[in-house]
Write a protein that holds these residues in place. Structure first.
Motif, mmCIF file in Angstrom:
data_model
loop_
_atom_site.group_PDB
_atom_site.id
_atom_site.type_symbol
_atom_site.label_atom_id
_atom_site.label_comp_id
_atom_site.label_asym_id
_atom_site.label_seq_id
_atom_site.Cartn_x
_atom_site.Cartn_y
_atom_site.Cartn_z
ATOM 1 N N ASN A 1 93.014 -2.386 19.178
ATOM 2 C CA ASN A 1 93.709 -1.135 18.905
ATOM 3 C C ASN A 1 92.765 0.036 19.109
ATOM 4 O O ASN A 1 91.549 -0.132 19.177
ATOM 5 C CB ASN A 1 94.332 -1.131 17.502
ATOM 6 C CG ASN A 1 93.310 -1.167 16.403
ATOM 7 O OD1 ASN A 1 92.502 -0.260 16.264
ATOM 8 N ND2 ASN A 1 93.325 -2.233 15.608
ATOM 9 N N TYR B 1 101.781 -3.124 17.384
ATOM 10 C CA TYR B 1 101.866 -1.872 16.641
ATOM 11 C C TYR B 1 101.558 -0.682 17.553
ATOM 12 O O TYR B 1 100.871 -0.821 18.569
ATOM 13 C CB TYR B 1 100.841 -1.856 15.495
ATOM 14 C CG TYR B 1 101.197 -2.778 14.368
ATOM 15 C CD1 TYR B 1 101.905 -2.316 13.270
ATOM 16 C CD2 TYR B 1 100.828 -4.113 14.397
ATOM 17 C CE1 TYR B 1 102.232 -3.156 12.227
ATOM 18 C CE2 TYR B 1 101.155 -4.972 13.355
ATOM 19 C CZ TYR B 1 101.856 -4.489 12.272
ATOM 20 O OH TYR B 1 102.183 -5.329 11.247
ATOM 21 N N GLU B 2 102.040 0.480 17.127
ATOM 22 C CA GLU B 2 101.655 1.729 17.786
ATOM 23 C C GLU B 2 100.134 1.841 17.689
ATOM 24 O O GLU B 2 99.548 1.594 16.639
ATOM 25 C CB GLU B 2 102.309 2.915 17.076
ATOM 26 C CG GLU B 2 101.911 4.251 17.620
ATOM 27 C CD GLU B 2 102.503 5.407 16.829
ATOM 28 O OE1 GLU B 2 102.400 6.536 17.328
ATOM 29 O OE2 GLU B 2 103.033 5.188 15.740
ATOM 30 N N LYS C 1 106.678 -8.985 19.210
ATOM 31 C CA LYS C 1 105.476 -9.824 19.160
ATOM 32 C C LYS C 1 104.985 -10.072 20.574
ATOM 33 O O LYS C 1 105.767 -10.091 21.521
ATOM 34 C CB LYS C 1 105.778 -11.142 18.452
ATOM 35 C CG LYS C 1 106.111 -10.910 16.984
ATOM 36 C CD LYS C 1 106.218 -12.180 16.230
ATOM 37 C CE LYS C 1 106.478 -11.835 14.766
ATOM 38 N NZ LYS C 1 106.474 -13.006 13.923
ATOM 39 N N GLU D 1 102.168 -9.534 16.089
ATOM 40 C CA GLU D 1 103.000 -8.339 16.036
ATOM 41 C C GLU D 1 102.309 -7.175 16.751
ATOM 42 O O GLU D 1 101.096 -6.993 16.627
ATOM 43 C CB GLU D 1 103.295 -7.975 14.585
ATOM 44 C CG GLU D 1 104.395 -6.965 14.440
ATOM 45 C CD GLU D 1 104.962 -6.919 13.025
ATOM 46 O OE1 GLU D 1 104.557 -7.733 12.168
ATOM 47 O OE2 GLU D 1 105.809 -6.056 12.801
ATOM 48 N N ASP E 1 98.123 -0.057 19.509
ATOM 49 C CA ASP E 1 97.520 -1.281 20.042
ATOM 50 C C ASP E 1 97.162 -1.107 21.513
ATOM 51 O O ASP E 1 97.836 -0.401 22.259
ATOM 52 C CB ASP E 1 98.481 -2.465 19.921
ATOM 53 C CG ASP E 1 98.418 -3.141 18.564
ATOM 54 O OD1 ASP E 1 97.534 -2.777 17.753
ATOM 55 O OD2 ASP E 1 99.248 -4.029 18.315
ATOM 56 N N PHE F 1 109.129 3.442 21.484
ATOM 57 C CA PHE F 1 107.808 2.873 21.754
ATOM 58 C C PHE F 1 107.653 2.706 23.249
ATOM 59 O O PHE F 1 108.529 2.168 23.924
ATOM 60 C CB PHE F 1 107.637 1.533 21.040
ATOM 61 C CG PHE F 1 107.488 1.682 19.565
ATOM 62 C CD1 PHE F 1 106.293 2.106 19.016
ATOM 63 C CD2 PHE F 1 108.552 1.421 18.728
ATOM 64 C CE1 PHE F 1 106.154 2.269 17.649
ATOM 65 C CE2 PHE F 1 108.434 1.573 17.360
ATOM 66 C CZ PHE F 1 107.235 2.001 16.815
ATOM 67 N N MET G 1 99.810 2.063 10.652
ATOM 68 C CA MET G 1 100.264 1.809 12.021
ATOM 69 C C MET G 1 101.713 1.343 11.975
ATOM 70 O O MET G 1 102.058 0.456 11.202
ATOM 71 C CB MET G 1 99.369 0.764 12.676
ATOM 72 C CG MET G 1 97.932 1.230 12.818
ATOM 73 S SD MET G 1 96.801 -0.040 13.417
ATOM 74 C CE MET G 1 97.495 -0.429 14.998
ATOM 75 N N GLN G 2 102.563 1.941 12.815
ATOM 76 C CA GLN G 2 103.977 1.623 12.865
ATOM 77 C C GLN G 2 104.214 0.403 13.742
ATOM 78 O O GLN G 2 103.759 0.353 14.885
ATOM 79 C CB GLN G 2 104.750 2.810 13.423
ATOM 80 C CG GLN G 2 106.221 2.578 13.588
ATOM 81 C CD GLN G 2 106.949 2.401 12.274
ATOM 82 O OE1 GLN G 2 106.675 3.102 11.324
ATOM 83 N NE2 GLN G 2 107.855 1.460 12.221
ATOM 84 N N SER G 3 104.936 -0.569 13.222
ATOM 85 C CA SER G 3 105.250 -1.774 13.987
ATOM 86 C C SER G 3 106.339 -1.488 15.012
ATOM 87 O O SER G 3 107.264 -0.718 14.752
ATOM 88 C CB SER G 3 105.729 -2.886 13.053
ATOM 89 O OG SER G 3 106.193 -3.988 13.801
ATOM 90 N N THR G 4 106.239 -2.131 16.173
ATOM 91 C CA THR G 4 107.293 -2.041 17.185
ATOM 92 C C THR G 4 108.387 -3.064 16.917
ATOM 93 O O THR G 4 109.420 -3.044 17.577
ATOM 94 C CB THR G 4 106.732 -2.312 18.591
ATOM 95 O OG1 THR G 4 106.263 -3.668 18.639
ATOM 96 C CG2 THR G 4 105.626 -1.348 18.948
ATOM 97 N N CYS G 5 108.148 -3.983 15.986
ATOM 98 C CA CYS G 5 109.036 -5.118 15.684
ATOM 99 C C CYS G 5 109.071 -6.121 16.835
ATOM 100 O O CYS G 5 109.974 -6.943 16.911
ATOM 101 C CB CYS G 5 110.441 -4.654 15.311
ATOM 102 S SG CYS G 5 110.464 -3.688 13.792
#
Length: 104
Positions: free
Chosen positions: A92, A45-46, A37, A43, A48, A66, A31-35
């Protein structure tokens, strides 16, 4: 493991205090983080499922950004960075897909 050792592309190797763990990619969803919170410091993530202003939405990556998909229909998006209300990650789409059934 040294720099020159071969690592099979279909395995994911993680290190932990008990030594390396090998997982097959069929068992893992990356899963890619959006950076970003959420309001609780979790955090985002894509993939979620998030709650914002008494509404539920899915975080997606679309056209290089995102976005929040409010109806999970791939039709109504808003950039996640432009959201001004508090966001809370509540699950998610891989583990908590039943949350989406409630929102339809």
């Amino acid at each position: 493991m040294n720099f020159h050792e071969y690592i099979p592309i279909d395995d994911l190797i993680c290190s932990c205090s008990d030594g390396p763990i090998t997982r097959n990619f069929e068992d893992v969803i990356l899963m890619q983080s959006t950076c970003l919170k959420d309001k609780n410091g979790v955090e985002i993530y894509e993939g979620d499922i998030v709650e914002l202003a008494d509404d539920f939405a899915v975080v997606k990556f679309d056209s290089g950004a995102f976005v929040i998909d409010y109806q999970n229909l791939d039709t109504e998006f808003e950039l996640i960075y432009s959201i001004e209300v508090p966001i809370e990650a509540i699950g998610n789409i891989y583990e908590d897909h039943e949350l989406l059934e409630v929102t339809k």
